[in-house]
Every structure is written in structure tokens, then in C-alpha cells.
Design an enzyme around this catalytic site. Structure first.
Site, PDB file in Angstrom:
ATOM      1  N   ASP A 166      19.044 -40.705 -11.134  1.00 15.07           N
ATOM      2  CA  ASP A 166      19.600 -40.692  -9.777  1.00 15.07           C
ATOM      3  C   ASP A 166      20.533 -39.509  -9.555  1.00 15.07           C
ATOM      4  OD1 ASP A 166      18.426 -42.720  -8.486  1.00 15.07           O
ATOM      5  OD2 ASP A 166      20.087 -44.129  -8.589  1.00 15.07           O
ATOM      6  N   HIS A 173      15.302 -38.032   3.113  1.00 11.70           N
ATOM      7  CA  HIS A 173      15.731 -37.658   4.467  1.00 11.70           C
ATOM      8  C   HIS A 173      16.927 -36.705   4.461  1.00 11.70           C
ATOM      9  CE1 HIS A 173      18.248 -41.651   4.779  1.00 11.70           C
ATOM     10  NE2 HIS A 173      18.884 -40.735   4.087  1.00 11.70           N
TER      11      HIS A 173
END
Length: 263
Positions: A166, A173
Site C-alpha cells: 500500500d 482516481h
């Protein structure tokens, strides 16, 4: 008022604020002067967790921080200048989720990361689309966040081995079309073929035009947040489909995509 640690002189002003919140459906009010929580305001109570993980209060606090407000007030100047950086970066000389923001304001930087974790909808995905994970033995979580997604997946499917890569700014987006294509192309290179169970799971939290009319304003406001703070944007179904088609993920891999907003 004593429980709120507010002086009695502020009682009339608090009443006026509560009256507005009730009119906006943030609070419920069955009788004058008596207010209660709605499903919306319940999510904003400190300590309330959604799907066992997400602390939703951080998201509105981050979106209404003085840094976002100042970036919004700087839009007129930003439009007049030929600059490529987002308005947030232009006004503050710092980028969210990067070291420059931590150096500018460590406390607000922490809040921004908490808000990103709160925006994790994996609980909804696990409830509504559990079959996406059928046949998986291992999974690499390389979306934006803090490992919340991987923890929820391992809890629901203990046999899946999860690797966490991560990075806060890996949310699609946050990026331009070109960047999204490059990110997905790298995913394609790293994943085995369909014949041996290779699969790309793309979780899109919002698809413009896919929600009921009552959600359309929220979708557009989220697009404005992307415009203000990132080089990315919210996209409609055709725009997402074009990115997947250009990446050609579906040729050699099983591409699992649900092109609808997670509500």
C-alpha cells in the site's frame, strides 16, 4: 451545555446551529429543541467504526481542513496561471501523503492519512462481491491505504496469503488517464496468466453517473476534491472502460470489474 464544556451564554447559538443541521438531515428532530442522530451523523461520532475498521469522522475533518479551504480560495489565481500542479500544491507548496505535507503540518498530515483509511470500502466489497476472491491463494494489495484492505481480506479468507504494498497515492482516481494505464500495465506484468488463476481485482469507489440522482451531487463534489488535490479525477463507465481496454488486461487475465459506485 455543561457536558459539552460550553458556556451557558452560547446556548442560543448552539440551538440555531442544531436547527440547521436538522434541516439538512444531519440530525433528526421530532420535536422543537430535541435532536438525535441520523444514519449520516452516526457515522461521524468519534469511536464509531464501519465494517470493523474505518473511522469515518476523519474524512469530513480532512476535507474541511483549512488547507483545503485555502486551496479553494486560491482557485481564481490558479486558473490564471499556466501551472501543472494541483491547486492544493500550488497554494501550499506541499503534496498530500508525501513528506512535504508531513513537514508542513505533521498533525494534519496524520489526519489526511486517517481520512484515506476511512475511505476504504473493502467491507462492502466483501459483502456484495465475495465471489471475486474465489480460487485465490495469494493476493497483493497495491492500492492506496494503510493495509486496512488486506487485513479485512485475510479476516474473511484466512487461507489467502496477502502481501501489502500500500502507498497512499496509488488510488487510481488520484492519477491521470496515462498514469492509470501505466499502473495497470505494471499489474498485468506482475500477475500470472488466467490459466493458472491470475486475476486483477479493481475496486472503484465511485463511477460518475452510476448512482441514483440523489447521489449525483456527491459524485461531482468528489470529482472537485480530486481536481483540487490531485492530478486525477472521478470517471464515468465509458472512461474507465477505455482505460481497461487500452491496458488490455482482459486478454490474458481474468479482469474482475464492477462498474458501479459503492454506496
Amino acid at each position: 451545555m455543561a457536558a459539552l464544556s460550553l458556556p451557558p451564554s452560547k446556548t442560543p447559538f448552539l440551538g440555531r446551529l442544531l436547527r440547521l443541521l436538522a434541516k439538512s438531515d444531519v440530525l433528526a428532530s421530532a420535536e422543537a429543541g430535541v435532536y438525535g442522530l441520523t444514519p449520516l451523523s452516526y457515522l461521524l461520532v468519534d469511536g464509531i467504526l464501519v465494517d470493523g475498521e474505518a473511522r469515518q469522522m476523519a474524512f469530513p475533518l480532512a476535507a474541511t481542513s483549512r488547507y483545503h479551504m485555502e486551496a479553494t480560495l486560491g482557485l481564481a489565481d490558479w486558473f490564471k496561471k499556466d501551472v501543472a500542479q494541483p491547486p492544493f500544491d500550488h497554494v501550499h507548496g506541499a503534496t498530500q501523503f508525501e513528506e512535504s505535507m508531513a513537514l508542513l503540518d505533521p498533525e494534519t498530515d496524520k489526519l489526511f492519512h486517517e481520512a484515506l483509511a476511512a475511505h476504504d470500502w473493502i467491507g462492502t466489497v466483501l459483502r456484495e462481491c465475495r465471489d471475486l476472491f474465489n480460487g485465490l491463494q495469494s493476493l497483493t494489495d497495491c492500492c492506496g491505504g494503510d493495509g486496512t484492505t488486506a487485513r479485512a481480506i485475510v479476516k474473511a479468507f484466512p487461507h489467502i496469503k496477502c502481501n501489502v504494498l500500500d502507498l497512499p497515492r496509488l488510488v487510481l482516481h488520484f492519477w491521470s488517464d496515462e498514469d492509470c494505464i501505466n499502473i495497470l500495465a505494471q499489474c498485468k506484468k506482475a500477475i500470472p496468466s488466467r490459466e493458472v488463476g491470475g486475476k486483477v481485482i479493481v475496486v472503484i469507489d465511485m463511477v460518475l453517473g452510476s448512482s441514483p440522482e440523489t447521489m449525483s451531487e456527491t459524485e461531482l463534489l468528489m470529482d472537485m476534491l480530486m481536481f483540487l488535490c490531485t492530478r486525477g479525477r472521478q470517471r464515468n463507465e465509458n472512461e474507465w472502460s477505455m482505460i481497461f481496454m487500452i491496458t488490455r488486461l482482459s486478454r490474458n487475465l481474468e479482469l474482475e470489474v464492477s462498474l458501479r459506485s459503492i454506496r
